[in-house]
Design a protein around this motif. Structure first.
Motif, PDB file in Angstrom:
ATOM      1  N   VAL A  12     -71.929 -66.597  90.158  1.00 47.95           N
ATOM      2  CA  VAL A  12     -70.689 -66.570  90.948  1.00 47.95           C
ATOM      3  C   VAL A  12     -70.565 -67.888  91.699  1.00 47.95           C
ATOM      4  O   VAL A  12     -71.388 -68.186  92.581  1.00 47.95           O
ATOM      5  CB  VAL A  12     -70.682 -65.392  91.943  1.00 47.95           C
ATOM      6  CG1 VAL A  12     -69.366 -65.362  92.733  1.00 47.95           C
ATOM      7  CG2 VAL A  12     -70.896 -64.059  91.223  1.00 47.95           C
ATOM      8  N   GLY A  15     -70.134 -68.425  95.807  1.00 44.29           N
ATOM      9  CA  GLY A  15     -70.664 -67.081  96.054  1.00 44.29           C
ATOM     10  C   GLY A  15     -71.321 -66.913  97.413  1.00 44.29           C
ATOM     11  O   GLY A  15     -71.762 -65.815  97.761  1.00 44.29           O
ATOM     12  N   GLY A  20     -66.361 -64.477  97.391  1.00 40.97           N
ATOM     13  CA  GLY A  20     -67.489 -64.694  96.473  1.00 40.97           C
ATOM     14  C   GLY A  20     -68.704 -63.879  96.885  1.00 40.97           C
ATOM     15  O   GLY A  20     -69.371 -63.256  96.039  1.00 40.97           O
ATOM     16  N   ILE A  23     -68.324 -60.315  96.015  1.00 43.95           N
ATOM     17  CA  ILE A  23     -68.546 -60.103  94.570  1.00 43.95           C
ATOM     18  C   ILE A  23     -70.047 -60.096  94.264  1.00 43.95           C
ATOM     19  O   ILE A  23     -70.531 -59.234  93.517  1.00 43.95           O
ATOM     20  CB  ILE A  23     -67.806 -61.191  93.746  1.00 43.95           C
ATOM     21  CG1 ILE A  23     -66.288 -61.004  93.896  1.00 43.95           C
ATOM     22  CG2 ILE A  23     -68.226 -61.146  92.277  1.00 43.95           C
ATOM     23  CD1 ILE A  23     -65.458 -62.123  93.282  1.00 43.95           C
ATOM     24  N   VAL A  86     -68.228 -65.913  87.198  1.00 39.42           N
ATOM     25  CA  VAL A  86     -67.039 -65.801  88.051  1.00 39.42           C
ATOM     26  C   VAL A  86     -66.739 -67.178  88.621  1.00 39.42           C
ATOM     27  O   VAL A  86     -67.505 -67.711  89.434  1.00 39.42           O
ATOM     28  CB  VAL A  86     -67.234 -64.780  89.191  1.00 39.42           C
ATOM     29  CG1 VAL A  86     -65.924 -64.619  89.968  1.00 39.42           C
ATOM     30  CG2 VAL A  86     -67.685 -63.431  88.645  1.00 39.42           C
ATOM     31  N   ASN A  87     -65.652 -67.776  88.159  1.00 42.52           N
ATOM     32  CA  ASN A  87     -65.191 -69.059  88.696  1.00 42.52           C
ATOM     33  C   ASN A  87     -64.358 -68.762  89.941  1.00 42.52           C
ATOM     34  O   ASN A  87     -63.145 -68.599  89.873  1.00 42.52           O
ATOM     35  CB  ASN A  87     -64.358 -69.798  87.644  1.00 42.52           C
ATOM     36  CG  ASN A  87     -65.203 -70.343  86.520  1.00 42.52           C
ATOM     37  OD1 ASN A  87     -66.220 -71.010  86.757  1.00 42.52           O
ATOM     38  ND2 ASN A  87     -64.814 -70.058  85.281  1.00 42.52           N
ATOM     39  N   ASN A  88     -65.070 -68.669  91.066  1.00 42.34           N
ATOM     40  CA  ASN A  88     -64.440 -68.222  92.315  1.00 42.34           C
ATOM     41  C   ASN A  88     -64.207 -69.357  93.312  1.00 42.34           C
ATOM     42  O   ASN A  88     -63.338 -69.240  94.171  1.00 42.34           O
ATOM     43  CB  ASN A  88     -65.317 -67.122  92.937  1.00 42.34           C
ATOM     44  CG  ASN A  88     -64.934 -66.818  94.353  1.00 42.34           C
ATOM     45  OD1 ASN A  88     -63.916 -66.155  94.604  1.00 42.34           O
ATOM     46  ND2 ASN A  88     -65.709 -67.320  95.316  1.00 42.34           N
ATOM     47  N   ASN A 138     -61.776 -65.632  86.328  1.00 45.22           N
ATOM     48  CA  ASN A 138     -61.272 -66.761  87.107  1.00 45.22           C
ATOM     49  C   ASN A 138     -60.504 -66.248  88.325  1.00 45.22           C
ATOM     50  O   ASN A 138     -59.598 -65.420  88.182  1.00 45.22           O
ATOM     51  CB  ASN A 138     -60.368 -67.631  86.233  1.00 45.22           C
ATOM     52  CG  ASN A 138     -61.149 -68.312  85.127  1.00 45.22           C
ATOM     53  OD1 ASN A 138     -62.288 -68.733  85.349  1.00 45.22           O
ATOM     54  ND2 ASN A 138     -60.574 -68.415  83.942  1.00 45.22           N
ATOM     55  N   MET A 139     -60.859 -66.773  89.506  1.00 44.38           N
ATOM     56  CA  MET A 139     -60.203 -66.320  90.739  1.00 44.38           C
ATOM     57  C   MET A 139     -58.955 -67.167  90.971  1.00 44.38           C
ATOM     58  O   MET A 139     -59.008 -68.245  91.539  1.00 44.38           O
ATOM     59  CB  MET A 139     -61.181 -66.443  91.923  1.00 44.38           C
ATOM     60  CG  MET A 139     -60.761 -65.636  93.121  1.00 44.38           C
ATOM     61  SD  MET A 139     -60.542 -63.866  92.774  1.00 44.38           S
ATOM     62  CE  MET A 139     -62.246 -63.398  92.397  1.00 44.38           C
ATOM     63  N   ALA A 217     -63.428 -57.268  90.143  1.00 48.96           N
ATOM     64  CA  ALA A 217     -64.372 -58.125  89.418  1.00 48.96           C
ATOM     65  C   ALA A 217     -65.440 -57.282  88.718  1.00 48.96           C
ATOM     66  O   ALA A 217     -65.815 -57.572  87.569  1.00 48.96           O
ATOM     67  CB  ALA A 217     -65.015 -59.127  90.378  1.00 48.96           C
TER      68      ALA A 217
END
Ligand SMILES: NC(=O)c1ccc[n+]([C@@H]2O[C@H](COP(=O)([O-])OP(=O)(O)OC[C@H]3O[C@@H](n4cnc5c(N)ncnc54)[C@H](O)[C@@H]3O)[C@@H](O)[C@H]2O)c1
Length: 246
Positions: A12, A15, A20, A23, A86-88, A138-139, A217
């Motif tokens: 993440v 994160g 993030g 998640i 997860v591209n947050n 993707n966020m 997510a």
């Protein structure tokens, strides 16, 4: 503690805090082992300590292509695989009209919010293919659906993320890799905390919680979403889809 992500390994970005971190906690609570990849070292180490052996903090600046190779390699070395990315990570420039935005502000917002997600997606393909599939999330934001004053870099980055999501989904579906976007509205965490916002226009008349984004997510990362790719999922209390007129 559930097992919807049991045996999975996730990475993440961004994160260490805000959405993030929610998640990361939700993934761990569902049985995943998670790499917290962030520039923020203190917060990242604190979250790692909280989650013990289920999480590992790795320093990553998502805008640095070469760091991605190292972080993905270290993830696989530490936890044996990479199943979920997860591209947050994301950032904003100060609120100002388009003609006042500097080159540096534009470049920063686009490189963190869009180019970083491209680097991450590209780096994740080989380890995910080695596992026979994976999930990339993707966020984005509802600000990638509609414009907003003072936010040209952010709106462009989030709109671009939607395109990246769909194009990557088209490329990677045959490899069992699903790519989806989450589009939050105003969330009471991170960059959304304390923001002035007209909540009377939002059907569910409050800001969202980071845990409510994390729940989406978890679903998209899990096998429950096995036939879902190239999708866009709002978590916005109805803000983008409906207006309260009075
Ligand atoms: N909070 C909201 O209302 C809201 C709404 C819609 C979308 N989002 C999106 O959710 C995501 C998370 O935002 P947040 O609200 O939790 O804000 P935040 O500022 O708390 O989180 C961003 C995280 O990204 C990290 N980061 C920033 N630049 C980085 C870089 N170059 N490399 C690695 N990490 C970097 C920061 O250290 C931070 O931990 C962002 O993409 C944001 O655009 C937030």
């Amino acid at each position: 503690m559930g097992g919807r992500l049991a045996g999975k390994v996730a990475l993440v970005t961004g994160g260490a805090g805000g959405i993030g971190a929610a998640i990361v906690r939700a993934f761990v609570s569902q049985g995943a082992r998670v790499v917290i990849a962030d520039r923020a070292e203190d917060a990242g180490h604190r979250l790692q300590a909280e989650l013990c052996e289920m999480a590992r903090f790795l320093r990553l600046d998502v805008t640095r292509s070469e760091q991605w190779a190292d972080v993905v390699a270290e993830t696989v070395e530490t936890f044996g695989a990479l199943d979920i990315l997860v591209n947050n990570a994301g950032t904003v420039h100060a609120l100002k009209p388009v003609d006042k935005v500097t080159d540096a502000e534009w470049d920063m917002v686009l490189s963190v919010g869009l180019t970083g997600a491209f680097y991450g997606t590209r780096a994740a393909v080989a380890p995910m293919r080695a596992r026979g599939g994976g999930a990339i999330i993707n966020m984005a934001s509802i600000m990638g659906l509609h414009g907003a004053n003072g936010s040209v870099g952010y709106c462009a980055a989030k709109s671009g993320l939607r395109g990246l999501t769909k194009a990557a989904a088209a490329d990677l579906g045959r490899h069992g890799i699903r790519v989806n976007a989450i589009l939050p509205g105003l969330i009471d965490a991170g960059m959304g905390k304390g923001l002035e916002y007209n909540l009377r226009q939002v059907p569910i008349r409050r800001a969202g919680l980071p845990e409510e984004v994390a729940a989406m997510a978890v679903f998209l990362a899990s096998e429950e979403a096995s036939y879902t790719t190239a999708g866009e999922f709002t978590v916005d209390g109805g803000d983008a889809g409906a207006r309260v007129l009075g």
